[in-house]
Design an enzyme around this catalytic site. Sequence first.
Site, PDB file in Angstrom:
ATOM      1  N   ASP A   1      18.722 -38.573  21.968  1.00 48.10           N
ATOM      2  CA  ASP A   1      19.697 -37.857  21.138  1.00 48.10           C
ATOM      3  C   ASP A   1      20.524 -38.908  20.409  1.00 48.10           C
ATOM      4  O   ASP A   1      21.370 -39.574  21.007  1.00 48.10           O
ATOM      5  CB  ASP A   1      20.609 -36.980  22.003  1.00 48.10           C
ATOM      6  CG  ASP A   1      19.914 -35.734  22.515  1.00 48.10           C
ATOM      7  OD1 ASP A   1      19.166 -35.120  21.741  1.00 48.10           O
ATOM      8  OD2 ASP A   1      20.112 -35.380  23.688  1.00 48.10           O
TER       9      ASP A   1
ATOM     10  N   ARG B   1      23.438 -42.378  21.544  1.00 52.95           N
ATOM     11  CA  ARG B   1      23.297 -42.998  22.869  1.00 52.95           C
ATOM     12  C   ARG B   1      23.358 -44.520  22.821  1.00 52.95           C
ATOM     13  O   ARG B   1      23.801 -45.146  23.773  1.00 52.95           O
ATOM     14  CB  ARG B   1      21.979 -42.560  23.509  1.00 52.95           C
ATOM     15  CG  ARG B   1      21.776 -41.064  23.616  1.00 52.95           C
ATOM     16  CD  ARG B   1      22.891 -40.359  24.352  1.00 52.95           C
ATOM     17  NE  ARG B   1      22.580 -38.940  24.543  1.00 52.95           N
ATOM     18  CZ  ARG B   1      23.465 -38.004  24.753  1.00 52.95           C
ATOM     19  NH1 ARG B   1      24.754 -38.320  24.794  1.00 52.95           N
ATOM     20  NH2 ARG B   1      23.109 -36.746  24.925  1.00 52.95           N
TER      21      ARG B   1
ATOM     22  N   ARG C   1      29.165 -32.250  14.637  1.00 46.86           N
ATOM     23  CA  ARG C   1      27.730 -32.527  14.715  1.00 46.86           C
ATOM     24  C   ARG C   1      27.007 -31.743  13.624  1.00 46.86           C
ATOM     25  O   ARG C   1      25.907 -32.110  13.214  1.00 46.86           O
ATOM     26  CB  ARG C   1      27.177 -32.130  16.084  1.00 46.86           C
ATOM     27  CG  ARG C   1      27.731 -32.937  17.240  1.00 46.86           C
ATOM     28  CD  ARG C   1      27.371 -32.316  18.582  1.00 46.86           C
ATOM     29  NE  ARG C   1      25.938 -32.358  18.838  1.00 46.86           N
ATOM     30  CZ  ARG C   1      25.347 -31.695  19.835  1.00 46.86           C
ATOM     31  NH1 ARG C   1      26.074 -30.911  20.638  1.00 46.86           N
ATOM     32  NH2 ARG C   1      24.049 -31.793  20.021  1.00 46.86           N
TER      33      ARG C   1
ATOM     34  N   LYS D   1      17.872 -28.251  15.582  1.00 48.64           N
ATOM     35  CA  LYS D   1      18.447 -27.586  16.749  1.00 48.64           C
ATOM     36  C   LYS D   1      19.807 -26.991  16.363  1.00 48.64           C
ATOM     37  O   LYS D   1      20.404 -27.432  15.379  1.00 48.64           O
ATOM     38  CB  LYS D   1      18.573 -28.570  17.925  1.00 48.64           C
ATOM     39  CG  LYS D   1      19.431 -29.814  17.642  1.00 48.64           C
ATOM     40  CD  LYS D   1      19.333 -30.806  18.791  1.00 48.64           C
ATOM     41  CE  LYS D   1      20.304 -31.960  18.589  1.00 48.64           C
ATOM     42  NZ  LYS D   1      20.183 -32.987  19.634  1.00 48.64           N
ATOM     43  N   HIS D   2      20.274 -25.931  17.047  1.00 48.66           N
ATOM     44  CA  HIS D   2      19.742 -25.255  18.220  1.00 48.66           C
ATOM     45  C   HIS D   2      19.431 -23.818  17.810  1.00 48.66           C
ATOM     46  O   HIS D   2      20.355 -23.021  17.672  1.00 48.66           O
ATOM     47  CB  HIS D   2      20.756 -25.271  19.357  1.00 48.66           C
ATOM     48  CG  HIS D   2      21.236 -26.654  19.716  1.00 48.66           C
ATOM     49  ND1 HIS D   2      22.247 -27.304  19.017  1.00 48.66           N
ATOM     50  CD2 HIS D   2      20.836 -27.515  20.683  1.00 48.66           C
ATOM     51  CE1 HIS D   2      22.462 -28.499  19.568  1.00 48.66           C
ATOM     52  NE2 HIS D   2      21.618 -28.661  20.570  1.00 48.66           N
TER      53      HIS D   2
ATOM     54  N   HIS E   1      26.032 -26.644  28.337  1.00 49.33           N
ATOM     55  CA  HIS E   1      25.846 -27.648  29.382  1.00 49.33           C
ATOM     56  C   HIS E   1      26.505 -27.192  30.688  1.00 49.33           C
ATOM     57  O   HIS E   1      26.033 -27.543  31.775  1.00 49.33           O
ATOM     58  CB  HIS E   1      26.457 -28.991  28.958  1.00 49.33           C
ATOM     59  CG  HIS E   1      25.760 -29.639  27.804  1.00 49.33           C
ATOM     60  ND1 HIS E   1      26.031 -29.319  26.498  1.00 49.33           N
ATOM     61  CD2 HIS E   1      24.796 -30.589  27.770  1.00 49.33           C
ATOM     62  CE1 HIS E   1      25.266 -30.055  25.701  1.00 49.33           C
ATOM     63  NE2 HIS E   1      24.512 -30.827  26.447  1.00 49.33           N
TER      64      HIS E   1
ATOM     65  N   ASP F   1      15.587 -26.873  25.447  1.00 46.82           N
ATOM     66  CA  ASP F   1      16.723 -27.740  25.735  1.00 46.82           C
ATOM     67  C   ASP F   1      16.657 -28.051  27.231  1.00 46.82           C
ATOM     68  O   ASP F   1      15.822 -27.510  27.970  1.00 46.82           O
ATOM     69  CB  ASP F   1      18.039 -27.058  25.342  1.00 46.82           C
ATOM     70  CG  ASP F   1      19.135 -28.064  24.972  1.00 46.82           C
ATOM     71  OD1 ASP F   1      19.016 -29.247  25.357  1.00 46.82           O
ATOM     72  OD2 ASP F   1      20.104 -27.672  24.307  1.00 46.82           O
TER      73      ASP F   1
END
EC number: 3.2.1.52
Length: 342
Positions: free
Chosen positions: A61, A69, A134, A164-165, A177, A249
């Site tokens: 990601d 990351r 995002r 996504k998503h 999450h 996911d």
Amino acid sequence: MSYLMLDLLSLDVSEAEAEMLRHPQVGGLILFSRNFSSREQLIALVQQIRQIRPEILIAVDHEGGRVQRFREGFTLIPAMGDILPAAKGDMVLAKRWACELGFLMAIELLACDIDLSFAPVLDLNGISQVIGKRSFSAKPDEVIALAQSFIEGMAEAGMGAVGKHFPGHGSVAADSHIAQPIDEREAEAIFNQDILPFKELIAKGKLSGIMPAHVIYPKVDPNPAGFSSYWLKQILRKELGFNGVIFSDDLGMKGAAFAGDYLGRAQAALDAGCDMILVCNDNPGVMSLLNGFVWPAAAPQHPASLLKPNAAQTAIALENASRWENAKQLAEQIQLAQQAKV
């Protein structure tokens, strides 16, 4: 075969992890910040992975903004939602910038032999804090225009795009999450707004993969989109004509608990139409699937290998040092413009 994407615990591959990577049902590996200390270490890690499974799809990601990351030794990619404001609303300029940022994001990963970033986010910027900047914009037409340019930049580096998503996570406050988001809106609102970026970019042949949301849209279907054959088979495949790879996911997220334990989650995701399932941050969960799940006898209809980079295009892009350098300067310029506003 190869329906599963898993992760690693640390900066190198343990012997137990090497055994998991050799399993025929493992076709993908997703990297996280814990797998990164420097660009040199990352390259060594990828080489180690390739020695074990040369053909495995290595993903991360790496959208930009707060979801990136790898940082030290990589350019900090601006949040997608900062592009249009930094261009002062000039869509022609913003599209050009989005293209260059897509190229930059992709080429820096491909230079380390990483195949794929799960990007871009096609959600609208609504009430969801987990999405926020995002997203390119709150407006579908702006998301479509900027995402298309970003994807074209990725393609010019040789990387495919995963939107996504699906069908849209921007209008729910809960974070999948840690909770089960429920979008109570009428179907009309979803189909007239949130789904449009997916619909348009599929029609233009821009998406190689799609990741559905762990969100329930009860006015449309009682199951979360990632576990819904209605959303994935009827809408995404049949009505929108998507013929790329559907990635679940992370099945370890709270939004996936709807389907029970990992065996139940994997079965529900595959039955719904996912081609590859992700299990992250849970080695025992991975082992329960590798040891106890009855995998489909046939290979995925849309194998994740379809997302492997265009090697010839990447080789050309890697030679274009001036474009890479100019894109780095652009990223810094947008970051500075955003900091000046704060």
